[in-house]
Design a protein around this motif. Structure first.
Motif, PDB file in Angstrom:
ATOM      1  N   SER A  82      30.934  40.183  41.222  1.00  0.00           N
ATOM      2  CA  SER A  82      31.798  41.110  41.974  1.00  0.00           C
ATOM      3  C   SER A  82      32.568  42.020  41.035  1.00  0.00           C
ATOM      4  O   SER A  82      32.759  43.218  41.309  1.00  0.00           O
ATOM      5  N   ARG A  83      33.001  41.477  39.903  1.00  0.00           N
ATOM      6  CA  ARG A  83      33.760  42.308  38.953  1.00  0.00           C
ATOM      7  C   ARG A  83      32.879  43.394  38.353  1.00  0.00           C
ATOM      8  O   ARG A  83      33.321  44.545  38.188  1.00  0.00           O
ATOM      9  N   LEU A  84      31.635  43.029  38.045  1.00  0.00           N
ATOM     10  CA  LEU A  84      30.698  44.026  37.515  1.00  0.00           C
ATOM     11  C   LEU A  84      30.438  45.118  38.542  1.00  0.00           C
ATOM     12  O   LEU A  84      30.447  46.322  38.219  1.00  0.00           O
ATOM     13  N   ARG A  85      30.235  44.706  39.801  1.00  0.00           N
ATOM     14  CA  ARG A  85      30.002  45.691  40.860  1.00  0.00           C
ATOM     15  C   ARG A  85      31.203  46.612  41.020  1.00  0.00           C
ATOM     16  O   ARG A  85      31.059  47.831  41.143  1.00  0.00           O
ATOM     17  N   ASP A  86      32.406  46.042  41.003  1.00  0.00           N
ATOM     18  CA  ASP A  86      33.605  46.854  41.169  1.00  0.00           C
ATOM     19  C   ASP A  86      33.805  47.810  40.000  1.00  0.00           C
ATOM     20  O   ASP A  86      34.296  48.939  40.176  1.00  0.00           O
ATOM     21  N   SER A  87      33.412  47.367  38.805  1.00  0.00           N
ATOM     22  CA  SER A  87      33.543  48.268  37.644  1.00  0.00           C
ATOM     23  C   SER A  87      32.606  49.455  37.775  1.00  0.00           C
ATOM     24  O   SER A  87      32.952  50.576  37.388  1.00  0.00           O
ATOM     25  N   GLN A  88      31.437  49.220  38.330  1.00  0.00           N
ATOM     26  CA  GLN A  88      30.476  50.308  38.536  1.00  0.00           C
ATOM     27  C   GLN A  88      30.945  51.278  39.613  1.00  0.00           C
ATOM     28  O   GLN A  88      30.621  52.464  39.587  1.00  0.00           O
ATOM     29  N   LEU A  89      31.742  50.747  40.563  1.00  0.00           N
ATOM     30  CA  LEU A  89      32.257  51.583  41.649  1.00  0.00           C
ATOM     31  C   LEU A  89      33.606  52.205  41.320  1.00  0.00           C
ATOM     32  O   LEU A  89      34.164  52.948  42.126  1.00  0.00           O
ATOM     33  N   GLY A  90      34.142  51.870  40.137  1.00  0.00           N
ATOM     34  CA  GLY A  90      35.425  52.433  39.735  1.00  0.00           C
ATOM     35  C   GLY A  90      36.618  51.817  40.432  1.00  0.00           C
ATOM     36  O   GLY A  90      37.673  52.460  40.542  1.00  0.00           O
ATOM     37  N   ASP A  91      36.486  50.596  40.905  1.00  0.00           N
ATOM     38  CA  ASP A  91      37.592  49.915  41.590  1.00  0.00           C
ATOM     39  C   ASP A  91      38.706  49.602  40.585  1.00  0.00           C
ATOM     40  O   ASP A  91      38.462  49.072  39.502  1.00  0.00           O
ATOM     41  N   ASN A  92      39.954  49.913  40.959  1.00  0.00           N
ATOM     42  CA  ASN A  92      41.090  49.691  40.070  1.00  0.00           C
ATOM     43  C   ASN A  92      41.375  48.214  39.825  1.00  0.00           C
ATOM     44  O   ASN A  92      42.040  47.864  38.849  1.00  0.00           O
ATOM     45  N   ARG A  93      40.886  47.339  40.695  1.00  0.00           N
ATOM     46  CA  ARG A  93      41.146  45.905  40.548  1.00  0.00           C
ATOM     47  C   ARG A  93      40.460  45.308  39.340  1.00  0.00           C
ATOM     48  O   ARG A  93      40.811  44.216  38.896  1.00  0.00           O
ATOM     49  N   VAL A  94      39.480  45.992  38.795  1.00  0.00           N
ATOM     50  CA  VAL A  94      38.625  45.415  37.765  1.00  0.00           C
ATOM     51  C   VAL A  94      39.410  44.989  36.525  1.00  0.00           C
ATOM     52  O   VAL A  94      38.990  44.091  35.786  1.00  0.00           O
ATOM     53  N   ASP A  96      42.193  43.440  36.543  1.00  0.00           N
ATOM     54  CA  ASP A  96      42.901  42.201  36.844  1.00  0.00           C
ATOM     55  C   ASP A  96      41.887  41.060  36.989  1.00  0.00           C
ATOM     56  O   ASP A  96      41.333  40.841  38.068  1.00  0.00           O
ATOM     57  N   VAL A  97      41.674  40.347  35.893  1.00  0.00           N
ATOM     58  CA  VAL A  97      40.674  39.271  35.902  1.00  0.00           C
ATOM     59  C   VAL A  97      41.004  38.218  36.946  1.00  0.00           C
ATOM     60  O   VAL A  97      40.121  37.656  37.611  1.00  0.00           O
ATOM     61  N   ALA A  98      42.289  37.948  37.129  1.00  0.00           N
ATOM     62  CA  ALA A  98      42.709  36.894  38.055  1.00  0.00           C
ATOM     63  C   ALA A  98      42.252  37.170  39.486  1.00  0.00           C
ATOM     64  O   ALA A  98      42.095  36.234  40.279  1.00  0.00           O
ATOM     65  N   ALA A  99      42.025  38.445  39.818  1.00  0.00           N
ATOM     66  CA  ALA A  99      41.580  38.797  41.170  1.00  0.00           C
ATOM     67  C   ALA A  99      40.174  38.282  41.454  1.00  0.00           C
ATOM     68  O   ALA A  99      39.754  38.224  42.614  1.00  0.00           O
ATOM     69  N   TYR A 100      39.460  37.905  40.398  1.00  0.00           N
ATOM     70  CA  TYR A 100      38.076  37.440  40.564  1.00  0.00           C
ATOM     71  C   TYR A 100      37.950  35.930  40.319  1.00  0.00           C
ATOM     72  O   TYR A 100      36.853  35.406  40.171  1.00  0.00           O
ATOM     73  N   ILE A 101      39.094  35.256  40.310  1.00  0.00           N
ATOM     74  CA  ILE A 101      39.112  33.808  40.148  1.00  0.00           C
ATOM     75  C   ILE A 101      39.305  33.155  41.516  1.00  0.00           C
ATOM     76  O   ILE A 101      40.247  33.466  42.235  1.00  0.00           O
ATOM     77  N   ARG A 102      38.386  32.273  41.882  1.00  0.00           N
ATOM     78  CA  ARG A 102      38.501  31.541  43.141  1.00  0.00           C
ATOM     79  C   ARG A 102      38.972  30.123  42.830  1.00  0.00           C
ATOM     80  O   ARG A 102      38.298  29.383  42.114  1.00  0.00           O
ATOM     81  N   ARG A 103      40.119  29.748  43.344  1.00  0.00           N
ATOM     82  CA  ARG A 103      40.693  28.447  43.036  1.00  0.00           C
ATOM     83  C   ARG A 103      39.922  27.314  43.706  1.00  0.00           C
ATOM     84  O   ARG A 103      39.535  27.419  44.867  1.00  0.00           O
ATOM     85  N   GLY A 104      39.751  26.217  42.973  1.00  0.00           N
ATOM     86  CA  GLY A 104      39.084  25.039  43.514  1.00  0.00           C
ATOM     87  C   GLY A 104      40.087  24.035  44.060  1.00  0.00           C
ATOM     88  O   GLY A 104      41.310  24.250  44.035  1.00  0.00           O
ATOM     89  N   LYS A 105      39.572  22.915  44.526  1.00  0.00           N
ATOM     90  CA  LYS A 105      40.419  21.912  45.174  1.00  0.00           C
ATOM     91  C   LYS A 105      41.383  21.250  44.192  1.00  0.00           C
ATOM     92  O   LYS A 105      42.522  20.922  44.566  1.00  0.00           O
ATOM     93  N   LEU A 106      40.971  21.033  42.938  1.00  0.00           N
ATOM     94  CA  LEU A 106      41.891  20.457  41.962  1.00  0.00           C
ATOM     95  C   LEU A 106      43.022  21.426  41.658  1.00  0.00           C
ATOM     96  O   LEU A 106      44.180  21.018  41.524  1.00  0.00           O
ATOM     97  N   TRP A 107      42.698  22.695  41.543  1.00  0.00           N
ATOM     98  CA  TRP A 107      43.726  23.713  41.317  1.00  0.00           C
ATOM     99  C   TRP A 107      44.739  23.684  42.463  1.00  0.00           C
ATOM    100  O   TRP A 107      45.951  23.712  42.242  1.00  0.00           O
TER     101      TRP A 107
END
Length: 285
Positions: A82-94, A96-107
């Motif tokens: 998703s981050r690679l796709r957003d970088s190609q589309l010029g998304d400003n979120r790219v 912010d690495v944390a925006a592409y982190i999905r928290r697991g159950k231990l987290w």
């Protein structure tokens, strides 16, 4: 925050816990080690975690393990695609690495504002390396997020309950870090107490006859799958729905199968076994 000295599990109004099981839960909490619970399918291993959470007034976080589950998923997943796709589309979120982190159950369990019960359900379904991959995280109650450089530490150490159906052996290194308990199939008096929780007021003659017949089924030599606690509860529910009494359940020596046997026998081999036994009984009569 609940102190360990105040945390005592004795069962709940909806869950009959044996003294040994309650002791195992409390010992694991005191030792701050995961409680590894084994037993036949249907003996209440998963429900135990839910009832511990209810009894101790904690939120439960459930991680249901499958054959494709990886240990890393319990920590977090980084969505690089998703981050690679957003970088190609010029998304400003790219940026912010944390925006592409999905928290697991231990987290989730580690960062919960209040102490939780973390259920890792059916750990034996996963790859053999799965338990070993969680050793350090469950021991230290922390893990590192390489993409962001942060370390996630448990704010409140969760009560960890791990269930296994014994489908495969677990590594010794993992077993050493757990408090172990095997839930044995209940004796008839305990099973009556469990039934009373679900069906209070059931007629004593019906219950005695049904449970006697149930244990006879369980103890039949050659049975491939013994019916469990959950299955006898389903069976009793059907008996009550059909308004059957103790006399309706009585079988003569040539009766092929228990009434409504589909709630108890779950494969054709076991059905065939009872049919053969009935055929042999007719031959002797």
């Amino acid at each position: 925050m609940v102190k360990d000295a105040d945390v005592r599990f004795t069962g709940t109004k909806d869950y009959v816990a044996s003294d040994d099981l309650a002791m195992a839960v409390n010992a694991a909490i005191t030792l701050e080690r995961p409680l590894l619970v084994k037993g036949e399918p249907g003996t209440g291993k998963t429900e135990l975690a839910r009832q511990v959470a209810a009894a101790l007034d904690m939120t439960i976080i459930e991680w249901n393990v499958k054959s494709t589950t990886r240990a890393q998923q319990g920590l977090y997943e980084y969505d690089a695609v998703s981050r690679l796709r957003d970088s190609q589309l010029g998304d400003n979120r790219v940026g912010d690495v944390a925006a592409y982190i999905r928290r697991g159950k231990l987290w989730e369990a580690f960062t919960a504002p209040e102490r939780t019960v973390l259920l890792i359900d059916e750990i034996d379904k996963a790859d053999i390396e799965f338990p070993n991959d969680l050793l350090q995280e469950l021991d230290r109650m922390e893990f590192h997020v390489y993409e962001t450089g942060e370390t996630i530490r448990a704010v409140n150490r969760p009560v960890v309950i791990i269930t296994s159906n014994n489908e495969k052996e677990l590594p010794d290194a993992f077993l050493r870090r757990c408090f172990f308990h095997y839930i044995r199939f209940p004796e008839i008096d305990t099973l009556k107490a469990i039934v009373d929780v679900h069906y209070p007021g059931i007629k004593d003659r019906l219950l005695t006859t049904a449970l006697t017949q149930f244990y006879e089924v369980r103890e039949t030599p050659g049975l491939k799958k013994k019916p469990s606690t959950s299955e006898v509860l389903d069976w009793l529910k059907l008996l009550l729905a059909e308004d059957l009494d103790a006399e309706d359940l009585r079988r003569n020596g040539t009766a092929a199968l228990p009434k409504l046997h589909g709630a108890l026998l779950k494969n054709e081999q076991d059905v065939a076994l009872f049919e053969r036994l009935a055929f042999m009984a007719r031959g002797r009569s």
